[in-house]
Enzyme design. Sequence first.
Site, PDB file in Angstrom:
ATOM      1  N   CYS A 122       0.875  -1.175   0.000  1.00  0.00           N
ATOM      2  CA  CYS A 122       0.000   0.000   0.000  1.00  0.00           C
ATOM      3  C   CYS A 122       0.902   1.211   0.000  1.00  0.00           C
ATOM      4  CB  CYS A 122      -0.917  -0.008   1.224  1.00  0.00           C
ATOM      5  SG  CYS A 122      -1.984   1.459   1.342  1.00  0.00           S
ATOM      6  N   GLU A 165      -3.736   0.937  -5.978  1.00  0.00           N
ATOM      7  CA  GLU A 165      -2.814  -0.150  -6.287  1.00  0.00           C
ATOM      8  C   GLU A 165      -2.657  -0.217  -7.801  1.00  0.00           C
ATOM      9  OE1 GLU A 165      -0.048  -1.692  -5.744  1.00  0.00           O
ATOM     10  OE2 GLU A 165      -0.901  -2.040  -3.757  1.00  0.00           O
TER      11      GLU A 165
END
Length: 247
Positions: A2, A104
């Site tokens: 992340c 992402e």
Amino acid sequence: MCGRFTQERATSELAEIFGAEDRIDLPGGRFNVAPTDPAAVVVQREDHRAITAYRWGLIPHWSETAKTGNRMFNARAESIDRNPAFRYAFGKRRCLVPVDAFYEWRRDGDARLPYAVVRADGRPMALAGLWAGWKDPDTEEIIRSFTIVTTGPNDLMRPIHNRMPVVVPESAWDRWLDSTLTKPADLAELHGLLVPAEDDILDAYRVSPRVNSVRNDGPELVEPVDDMGRHDAEVGPPREPTLGLLP
């Protein structure tokens, strides 16, 4: 992993959601938070819970330089109870990182295509975090920093990336933040929370490659785009059929 997220809500709203004192009174409106940026986190000491701002990228207390934190923005769930950089924080200094979306990137040949991941019900996600305090040896300033715990992907995330942040369910917020839970049995139970989120609570969609640059910010970064990278509003509704009529 992340490596980018949004914090769109004012901290006053987050304080209501998490039952915490708002110590920073920030307006929100952040759509591209990156490592080394300050970000809002939820912390608790004894029975007092607060929203405050820490630097993203955990600097271990034993580090010689703050630059160590530049690469410590994620902590793998599988090893946080053994990794020297995160072991102490997992035992005593857990936090929640409220985000409205995280980004992402999916590899497609040589290209990296960005996706936004959000809760399907529109509520903020509470990501599992750890924090630490580090004293700058030159200035004696105390810098508080945090990392986000990651785990393997769920079915939604698997086609996009092989890691995802841990989303702590609301029913477990109190346990995760409780700094008195330090015994091995307590930590084993907490470690059991570090699993992929259920597939039906999240949505994922393509967003503009403008999010690739940390210099860009704004609500357009979380707007959906089509496979050509155009915002949905630019594409417009489908054309009506002509029914084969001649001009």
